[in-house]
Write a protein that holds these residues in place. Sequence first.
Motif, PDB file in Angstrom:
ATOM      1  N   ARG A   1       0.842  -1.217   0.000  1.00 34.47           N
ATOM      2  CA  ARG A   1       0.000   0.000   0.000  1.00 34.47           C
ATOM      3  C   ARG A   1       0.864   1.248   0.000  1.00 34.47           C
ATOM      4  O   ARG A   1       0.586   2.209  -0.725  1.00 34.47           O
ATOM      5  N   THR A   2       1.911   1.245   0.790  1.00 32.66           N
ATOM      6  CA  THR A   2       2.810   2.391   0.837  1.00 32.66           C
ATOM      7  C   THR A   2       3.488   2.602  -0.512  1.00 32.66           C
ATOM      8  O   THR A   2       3.578   3.733  -1.011  1.00 32.66           O
ATOM      9  N   SER A   3       3.944   1.517  -1.117  1.00 35.26           N
ATOM     10  CA  SER A   3       4.609   1.620  -2.420  1.00 35.26           C
ATOM     11  C   SER A   3       3.643   2.109  -3.496  1.00 35.26           C
ATOM     12  O   SER A   3       4.002   2.958  -4.319  1.00 35.26           O
TER      13      SER A   3
ATOM     14  N   ALA B   1       9.301   3.677  -5.025  1.00 39.38           N
ATOM     15  CA  ALA B   1       8.161   2.781  -4.848  1.00 39.38           C
ATOM     16  C   ALA B   1       8.470   1.388  -5.389  1.00 39.38           C
ATOM     17  O   ALA B   1       8.152   0.381  -4.745  1.00 39.38           O
ATOM     18  N   ILE B   2       9.110   1.317  -6.537  1.00 37.05           N
ATOM     19  CA  ILE B   2       9.474   0.024  -7.107  1.00 37.05           C
ATOM     20  C   ILE B   2      10.502  -0.678  -6.218  1.00 37.05           C
ATOM     21  O   ILE B   2      10.417  -1.887  -5.981  1.00 37.05           O
ATOM     22  N   THR B   3      11.446   0.081  -5.696  1.00 34.74           N
ATOM     23  CA  THR B   3      12.432  -0.485  -4.780  1.00 34.74           C
ATOM     24  C   THR B   3      11.760  -1.006  -3.512  1.00 34.74           C
ATOM     25  O   THR B   3      12.074  -2.099  -3.032  1.00 34.74           O
ATOM     26  N   GLY B   4      10.832  -0.228  -2.964  1.00 37.58           N
ATOM     27  CA  GLY B   4      10.102  -0.654  -1.770  1.00 37.58           C
ATOM     28  C   GLY B   4       9.282  -1.903  -2.016  1.00 37.58           C
ATOM     29  O   GLY B   4       9.220  -2.815  -1.185  1.00 37.58           O
TER      30      GLY B   4
ATOM     31  N   VAL C   1      14.858   5.078   2.990  1.00 36.26           N
ATOM     32  CA  VAL C   1      14.944   5.330   1.549  1.00 36.26           C
ATOM     33  C   VAL C   1      13.653   5.953   1.043  1.00 36.26           C
ATOM     34  O   VAL C   1      13.671   6.917   0.268  1.00 36.26           O
ATOM     35  N   LEU C   2      12.511   5.433   1.500  1.00 35.27           N
ATOM     36  CA  LEU C   2      11.225   5.994   1.074  1.00 35.27           C
ATOM     37  C   LEU C   2      11.048   7.432   1.556  1.00 35.27           C
ATOM     38  O   LEU C   2      10.598   8.304   0.804  1.00 35.27           O
ATOM     39  N   VAL C   3      11.424   7.695   2.788  1.00 36.11           N
ATOM     40  CA  VAL C   3      11.311   9.058   3.328  1.00 36.11           C
ATOM     41  C   VAL C   3      12.274   9.995   2.606  1.00 36.11           C
ATOM     42  O   VAL C   3      11.905  11.130   2.256  1.00 36.11           O
TER      43      VAL C   3
END
Length: 114
Positions: free
Chosen positions: A28-30, A62-65, A100-102
Amino acid sequence: MNESSIAAGDLRVREHLANERTYLAWLRTSLAMMAFGLGAAKFGSHNEVYAFAAGGVLVGAAITGFGYATVRYRALNREITRGRVVIGASARGPIAAAMVLVLAAFIALILLVR
């Protein structure tokens, strides 16, 4: 079946379900980050280059996550199935992925404000 085997099976089911809930939260986050990145690229700032860069950073993160979540889900699923789960043993991976996302969101924000 005796009570101990039922309790152990019930615990294993709970661990699988908790692992799946965590995986779905990462997905969901990605997906939200990817949608925000596509929106930033489409409707971002007046300068198209910065908007595309911000969108690219967010979609890439997002793809990495998503990839990290899938690898972690499968590895933990194998550990649960084998009965060798060590709780809290690998906290560095999720913390690094979250950072990384932040960081990607912060970079995208800077690019969009320019």
